[in-house]
Design an enzyme around this catalytic site. Structure first.
Site, PDB file in Angstrom:
ATOM      1  N   GLU A   1       0.859  -1.195   0.000  1.00 33.23           N
ATOM      2  CA  GLU A   1       0.000   0.000   0.000  1.00 33.23           C
ATOM      3  C   GLU A   1       0.900   1.251   0.000  1.00 33.23           C
ATOM      4  O   GLU A   1       1.760   1.400   0.864  1.00 33.23           O
ATOM      5  CB  GLU A   1      -0.933  -0.004   1.215  1.00 33.23           C
TER       6      GLU A   1
ATOM      7  N   ALA B   1       4.112   0.505  -5.526  1.00 28.93           N
ATOM      8  CA  ALA B   1       4.498  -0.669  -6.314  1.00 28.93           C
ATOM      9  C   ALA B   1       4.598  -0.314  -7.787  1.00 28.93           C
ATOM     10  O   ALA B   1       3.800   0.471  -8.297  1.00 28.93           O
ATOM     11  CB  ALA B   1       3.438  -1.759  -6.125  1.00 28.93           C
TER      12      ALA B   1
ATOM     13  N   GLY C   1     -17.435  11.816 -11.612  1.00 32.97           N
ATOM     14  CA  GLY C   1     -17.163  10.398 -11.810  1.00 32.97           C
ATOM     15  C   GLY C   1     -15.749  10.028 -11.404  1.00 32.97           C
ATOM     16  O   GLY C   1     -14.925  10.875 -11.059  1.00 32.97           O
TER      17      GLY C   1
ATOM     18  N   ASP D   1     -12.563  -1.268  -7.912  1.00 32.88           N
ATOM     19  CA  ASP D   1     -12.727  -0.161  -8.866  1.00 32.88           C
ATOM     20  C   ASP D   1     -11.846  -0.302 -10.101  1.00 32.88           C
ATOM     21  O   ASP D   1     -12.250   0.120 -11.195  1.00 32.88           O
ATOM     22  CB  ASP D   1     -12.416   1.182  -8.188  1.00 32.88           C
TER      23      ASP D   1
ATOM     24  N   HIS E   1     -42.956  -4.772  14.685  1.00 38.09           N
ATOM     25  CA  HIS E   1     -43.732  -3.534  14.635  1.00 38.09           C
ATOM     26  C   HIS E   1     -43.280  -2.620  15.761  1.00 38.09           C
ATOM     27  O   HIS E   1     -43.075  -3.086  16.879  1.00 38.09           O
ATOM     28  CB  HIS E   1     -45.222  -3.860  14.793  1.00 38.09           C
TER      29      HIS E   1
HETATM   30  P1  FAD Z   1      -9.475   1.803  -3.193  1.00 40.55           P
HETATM   31  O1  FAD Z   1     -10.292   1.899  -1.981  1.00 40.55           O
HETATM   32  O2  FAD Z   1      -9.364   3.016  -4.058  1.00 40.55           O
HETATM   33  O3  FAD Z   1      -8.028   1.353  -2.735  1.00 40.55           O
HETATM   34  C1  FAD Z   1      -6.965   1.271  -3.626  1.00 40.55           C
HETATM   35  C2  FAD Z   1      -5.681   1.417  -2.844  1.00 40.55           C
HETATM   36  O4  FAD Z   1      -4.596   1.073  -3.683  1.00 40.55           O
HETATM   37  C3  FAD Z   1      -5.410   2.840  -2.371  1.00 40.55           C
HETATM   38  O5  FAD Z   1      -5.207   2.847  -0.978  1.00 40.55           O
HETATM   39  C4  FAD Z   1      -4.159   3.267  -3.117  1.00 40.55           C
HETATM   40  O6  FAD Z   1      -3.307   4.096  -2.355  1.00 40.55           O
HETATM   41  C5  FAD Z   1      -3.500   1.916  -3.400  1.00 40.55           C
HETATM   42  N1  FAD Z   1      -2.631   1.902  -4.563  1.00 40.55           N
HETATM   43  C6  FAD Z   1      -2.980   2.227  -5.842  1.00 40.55           C
HETATM   44  N2  FAD Z   1      -1.929   2.052  -6.668  1.00 40.55           N
HETATM   45  C7  FAD Z   1      -0.898   1.604  -5.895  1.00 40.55           C
HETATM   46  C8  FAD Z   1       0.456   1.256  -6.171  1.00 40.55           C
HETATM   47  N3  FAD Z   1       0.975   1.310  -7.395  1.00 40.55           N
HETATM   48  N4  FAD Z   1       1.227   0.865  -5.134  1.00 40.55           N
HETATM   49  C9  FAD Z   1       0.738   0.809  -3.862  1.00 40.55           C
HETATM   50  N5  FAD Z   1      -0.530   1.124  -3.559  1.00 40.55           N
HETATM   51  C10 FAD Z   1      -1.333   1.513  -4.562  1.00 40.55           C
HETATM   52  N6  FAD Z   1     -18.692   3.053  -2.006  1.00 40.55           N
HETATM   53  C11 FAD Z   1     -19.671   2.449  -1.300  1.00 40.55           C
HETATM   54  O7  FAD Z   1     -19.899   1.250  -1.479  1.00 40.55           O
HETATM   55  N7  FAD Z   1     -20.412   3.147  -0.383  1.00 40.55           N
HETATM   56  C12 FAD Z   1     -20.202   4.461  -0.142  1.00 40.55           C
HETATM   57  O8  FAD Z   1     -20.890   5.049   0.687  1.00 40.55           O
HETATM   58  C13 FAD Z   1     -19.180   5.123  -0.870  1.00 40.55           C
HETATM   59  N8  FAD Z   1     -18.924   6.426  -0.659  1.00 40.55           N
HETATM   60  C14 FAD Z   1     -17.908   7.028  -1.341  1.00 40.55           C
HETATM   61  C15 FAD Z   1     -17.663   8.373  -1.091  1.00 40.55           C
HETATM   62  C16 FAD Z   1     -16.636   9.017  -1.757  1.00 40.55           C
HETATM   63  C17 FAD Z   1     -16.378  10.472  -1.481  1.00 40.55           C
HETATM   64  C18 FAD Z   1     -15.827   8.284  -2.681  1.00 40.55           C
HETATM   65  C19 FAD Z   1     -14.693   8.972  -3.391  1.00 40.55           C
HETATM   66  C20 FAD Z   1     -16.068   6.952  -2.928  1.00 40.55           C
HETATM   67  C21 FAD Z   1     -17.109   6.313  -2.269  1.00 40.55           C
HETATM   68  N9  FAD Z   1     -17.407   4.963  -2.489  1.00 40.55           N
HETATM   69  C22 FAD Z   1     -18.425   4.364  -1.811  1.00 40.55           C
HETATM   70  C23 FAD Z   1     -16.630   4.152  -3.445  1.00 40.55           C
HETATM   71  C24 FAD Z   1     -15.587   3.280  -2.684  1.00 40.55           C
HETATM   72  O9  FAD Z   1     -14.744   4.118  -1.927  1.00 40.55           O
HETATM   73  C25 FAD Z   1     -14.782   2.466  -3.682  1.00 40.55           C
HETATM   74  O10 FAD Z   1     -15.648   1.709  -4.496  1.00 40.55           O
HETATM   75  C26 FAD Z   1     -13.838   1.517  -2.954  1.00 40.55           C
HETATM   76  O11 FAD Z   1     -12.945   2.213  -2.115  1.00 40.55           O
HETATM   77  C27 FAD Z   1     -13.043   0.691  -3.967  1.00 40.55           C
HETATM   78  O12 FAD Z   1     -12.190  -0.162  -3.293  1.00 40.55           O
HETATM   79  P2  FAD Z   1     -10.838  -0.680  -3.985  1.00 40.55           P
HETATM   80  O13 FAD Z   1     -10.214  -1.601  -2.995  1.00 40.55           O
HETATM   81  O14 FAD Z   1     -11.123  -1.164  -5.338  1.00 40.55           O
HETATM   82  O15 FAD Z   1      -9.941   0.634  -4.168  1.00 40.55           O
HETATM   83  P1  NAD Z   2     -21.368   9.730 -10.569  1.00 36.19           P
HETATM   84  O1  NAD Z   2     -21.144   8.963 -11.801  1.00 36.19           O
HETATM   85  O2  NAD Z   2     -22.264   9.215  -9.512  1.00 36.19           O
HETATM   86  O3  NAD Z   2     -21.943  11.175 -10.945  1.00 36.19           O
HETATM   87  C1  NAD Z   2     -21.280  12.041 -11.818  1.00 36.19           C
HETATM   88  C2  NAD Z   2     -22.277  13.081 -12.304  1.00 36.19           C
HETATM   89  O4  NAD Z   2     -21.568  14.092 -12.987  1.00 36.19           O
HETATM   90  C3  NAD Z   2     -23.303  12.511 -13.288  1.00 36.19           C
HETATM   91  O5  NAD Z   2     -24.581  12.928 -12.899  1.00 36.19           O
HETATM   92  C4  NAD Z   2     -22.879  13.121 -14.631  1.00 36.19           C
HETATM   93  O6  NAD Z   2     -23.974  13.327 -15.503  1.00 36.19           O
HETATM   94  C5  NAD Z   2     -22.272  14.435 -14.177  1.00 36.19           C
HETATM   95  N1  NAD Z   2     -21.296  15.032 -15.108  1.00 36.19           N
HETATM   96  C6  NAD Z   2     -20.347  14.392 -15.835  1.00 36.19           C
HETATM   97  N2  NAD Z   2     -19.594  15.306 -16.521  1.00 36.19           N
HETATM   98  C7  NAD Z   2     -20.073  16.533 -16.196  1.00 36.19           C
HETATM   99  C8  NAD Z   2     -19.714  17.880 -16.560  1.00 36.19           C
HETATM  100  N3  NAD Z   2     -18.701  18.107 -17.370  1.00 36.19           N
HETATM  101  N4  NAD Z   2     -20.433  18.886 -16.022  1.00 36.19           N
HETATM  102  C9  NAD Z   2     -21.480  18.647 -15.173  1.00 36.19           C
HETATM  103  N5  NAD Z   2     -21.849  17.397 -14.799  1.00 36.19           N
HETATM  104  C10 NAD Z   2     -21.159  16.364 -15.298  1.00 36.19           C
HETATM  105  O7  NAD Z   2     -19.895  10.041 -10.000  1.00 36.19           O
HETATM  106  P2  NAD Z   2     -19.384  10.616  -8.611  1.00 36.19           P
HETATM  107  O8  NAD Z   2     -20.501  11.299  -7.881  1.00 36.19           O
HETATM  108  O9  NAD Z   2     -18.144  11.370  -8.914  1.00 36.19           O
HETATM  109  O10 NAD Z   2     -19.013   9.304  -7.816  1.00 36.19           O
HETATM  110  C11 NAD Z   2     -18.019   8.426  -8.341  1.00 36.19           C
HETATM  111  C12 NAD Z   2     -18.267   7.021  -7.919  1.00 36.19           C
HETATM  112  O11 NAD Z   2     -17.961   6.864  -6.541  1.00 36.19           O
HETATM  113  C13 NAD Z   2     -19.717   6.575  -8.035  1.00 36.19           C
HETATM  114  O12 NAD Z   2     -20.043   6.147  -9.336  1.00 36.19           O
HETATM  115  C14 NAD Z   2     -19.778   5.455  -7.057  1.00 36.19           C
HETATM  116  O13 NAD Z   2     -19.304   4.302  -7.690  1.00 36.19           O
HETATM  117  C15 NAD Z   2     -18.812   5.899  -5.978  1.00 36.19           C
HETATM  118  N6  NAD Z   2     -19.560   6.497  -4.826  1.00 36.19           N
HETATM  119  C16 NAD Z   2     -20.489   5.749  -4.179  1.00 36.19           C
HETATM  120  C17 NAD Z   2     -21.184   6.291  -3.111  1.00 36.19           C
HETATM  121  C18 NAD Z   2     -22.199   5.445  -2.405  1.00 36.19           C
HETATM  122  O14 NAD Z   2     -22.202   4.242  -2.601  1.00 36.19           O
HETATM  123  N7  NAD Z   2     -23.069   6.014  -1.579  1.00 36.19           N
HETATM  124  C19 NAD Z   2     -20.962   7.591  -2.704  1.00 36.19           C
HETATM  125  C20 NAD Z   2     -20.018   8.332  -3.395  1.00 36.19           C
HETATM  126  C21 NAD Z   2     -19.323   7.756  -4.448  1.00 36.19           C
END
Ligand code: FAD
Ligand code: NAD
Length: 465
Positions: free
Chosen positions: A35, A118, A272, A312, A444
């Site tokens: 990591e 890595a 996104g 992801d 309930h």
């Molecule tokens: P990550 O959690 O991104 O972990 C990848 C790790 O790999 C990182 O720690 C990074 O530092 C490490 N890494 C990358 N490349 C290297 C390298 N070359 N060498 C060493 N380490 C490396 N999902 C939900 O299900 N529910 C939610 O409520 C939700 N809320 C979110 C809110 C926000 C603001 C964001 C940004 C995302 C949210 N998500 C949510 C999405 C969720 O965080 C991701 O889907 C999830 O973290 C993906 O897990 P992962 O293990 O694939 O990658």
């Molecule tokens: P998203 O895909 O949910 O939403 C992106 C939005 O931006 C869309 O509505 C799209 O139409 C709009 N958009 C794209 N280009 C644009 C532009 N140029 N100008 C204006 N609007 C534009 O993406 P996000 O909110 O960035 O979240 C990223 C990912 O993180 C999600 O797809 C989800 O997988 C994860 N996430 C999950 C949770 C959860 O599970 N509760 C919470 C946060 C994030």
């Protein structure tokens, strides 16, 4: 260079990577996890957990504020104040507890953790520039890519100065006066609503014609109404063009081609996320790709033998629970178990106010598959628990096969519906029929009764409507 030899090498300590490593350790597979940043990945450090803490904080603050005026509950309090620095410490404390817990779980499972970035040399070799300074070469039989994703940056709005990704927006030390959110998706709406409740003026700019364009439109209606009630201004069919020259606004262009400036001291770009596939030598493996993601089969195998990808980096849906499920599965396959990733439902929750949850097929998705379905909904306005917690807005909806009554999907919008996701998934994954759900005694008064009533309504004999 120091060298290390392990059966499994995991790159990335997010929910995908750390779960894979823990399970592999439990199964006796010699495992190393690399990591580069902090254990817990996006989810624990700058994603799911801190964002939900911020949303909770904002909800509590707003509730306190609501009680300063006349309200149906008759509670009166003085104007509340917020110590944002203390609130951020509280949020960071939760993150610290959970990430520390991940470290402990990895140790307990006998996983070696190497802290550093890595670089992939080949499918069985990775070099790590460790934080301690001494580089390490790791040889492995199985290489698991769990590198996660990165926020999409708009060329006209590079991150820096007032322009933030969700990471900076979670760590603000002052409440912005004017926050403009670009993108009305998960992040934009969750965080936009939170900062609005904490006192910022919030405007949302969305390129599509409606909010949460990836979600069922009927489900998003109560969220639209809530945005209006909260005083969040919405600019649909609009795109951000860049910062205004004076630096205190955002230039926005509508699809009618008119340009206007929104006042902004902070701009959150949430348009996104993209799989993290660059910057660590992955190109050298020449793996097959599926768009920007690493292509995997239903066992998370990539196109190269013994190279796996989860979470992801392997594409949509980018959700933590999917990453974890894939991680657990890959560890078990490497240990010789017969596993496939073929869930009937990967639930998705949007933690807006009100919350949204979907699991399985929506009515449109069922129709697109040519399935004959029946659809029924039950409003929270007829649920005692919802009324008693001031959450009468929203509904539960079920999609079931017309012939067998097998439940194929659930959708819900309302206060606290995220917690219904478990019941929804049990019903779908266990092949429940409407009669099964309708015949179960639900406590309930709970929101769960609305789930039972939805099934009853689909059968034509709801009791409370
Ligand atoms: P990550 O959690 O991104 O972990 C990848 C790790 O790999 C990182 O720690 C990074 O530092 C490490 N890494 C990358 N490349 C290297 C390298 N070359 N060498 C060493 N380490 C490396 N999902 C939900 O299900 N529910 C939610 O409520 C939700 N809320 C979110 C809110 C926000 C603001 C964001 C940004 C995302 C949210 N998500 C949510 C999405 C969720 O965080 C991701 O889907 C999830 O973290 C993906 O897990 P992962 O293990 O694939 O990658
Ligand atoms: P998203 O895909 O949910 O939403 C992106 C939005 O931006 C869309 O509505 C799209 O139409 C709009 N958009 C794209 N280009 C644009 C532009 N140029 N100008 C204006 N609007 C534009 O993406 P996000 O909110 O960035 O979240 C990223 C990912 O993180 C999600 O797809 C989800 O997988 C994860 N996430 C999950 C949770 C959860 O599970 N509760 C919470 C946060 C994030």
């Amino acid at each position: 260079m120091k060298t290390l030899n392990k059966t499994l090498l995991v790159i990335g300590g997010g929910p995908g990577g750390y779960v894979a490593a823990i399970r592999a350790g439990q199964l006796g597979i010699p495992t190393v996890l690399v990591e580069g940043d902090r254990l817990g990945g996006t989810c624990l450090n700058v994603g799911c957990i801190p964002s939900k803490a911020l949303i909770h904080l904002a909800g509590e603050f707003e509730r306190a504020h609501r009680f300063t005026a006349a309200n149906p509950l008759g509670i009166r309090v003085q104007e509340p104040s917020l110590d944002l620095a203390q609130a951020q410490r509280w949020k960071d404390g939760i993150v610290g507890k959970l990430t520390g817990g991940v470290g402990a779980l990895l140790r307990k499972a006998g996983v070696q953790v190497v802290k550093g970035w890595a670089t992939v040399v080949d499918g069985k070799t990775v070099d790590v520039a460790t934080h301690e300074g001494e580089p390490v070469r790791i040889a492995c039989e199985h290489l698991l890519l769990a590198t996660g994703s990165v926020a999409v940056e708009l060329p006209s709005l590079p991150t820096g100065g007032p322009v933030m990704t969700s990471t900076e927006a979670l760590a603000l030390t002052e409440i912005p006066r004017h926050l403009v959110v670009v993108g009305a998706g998960y992040i934009g709406l969750e965080m936009g609503m939170a900062w609005r409740k904490l006192g910022a003026d919030v405007a949302v700019v969305e390129a599509a014609g409606r909010i949460l364009p990836g979600w069922d439109e009927e489900l998003t209606q109560p969220v639209m109404a809530s945005l209006r009630r909260q005083g969040i201004t919405l600019h649909l069919n609009c795109k951000a063009e860049g910062l205004a020259e004076a630096g205190n606004g955002l230039r926005v262009r509508s699809n009618q081609a008119d340009e206007f400036v929104l006042p902004a001291d902070k701009v959150l770009v949430a348009v996104g996320r993209l799989p993290r596939t660059a910057g660590f030598g992955l190109e050298s493996l020449q793996l097959d790709m599926a768009g920007r993601a690493v292509k995997v089969d239903d066992q998370c195998r990539t196109s190269m033998r013994n190279v796996w990808a989860i979470g992801d980096v392997a594409g949509e849906p980018m959700l933590a629970h999917r990453a974890m499920a894939q991680g657990e599965m890959v560890a078990e396959i490497i240990a010789g178990h017969r596993r496939r990733f073929a869930p009937m439902a990967i639930p998705a929750v949007c933690f807006t106010d009100p919350e949204l949850v979907v699991a399985g097929l929506s009515p449109d998705e069922a129709e697109a598959r040519g399935l004959e379905v029946q659809v029924a909904a039950f409003p929270f306005a007829a649920n005692g628990r919802a009324l008693s917690v001031e959450g009468s807005e929203g509904f539960v909806r079920v999609v079931a096969r017309r012939d067998t009554h097998q439940v194929l999907g659930w959708q819900a919008v309302g206060q606290g519906v995220s917690e219904l996701s478990a019941a929804f998934c049990y019903a779908i994954e266990m092949g429940a029929r409407l009669e099964d759900v309708a015949g179960i005694i639900h406590a309930h008064p709970t929101l769960g009764e609305a789930v039972q009533e939805t099934a009853l309504r689909a059968l034509g004999h709801a009791l409370h409507i």
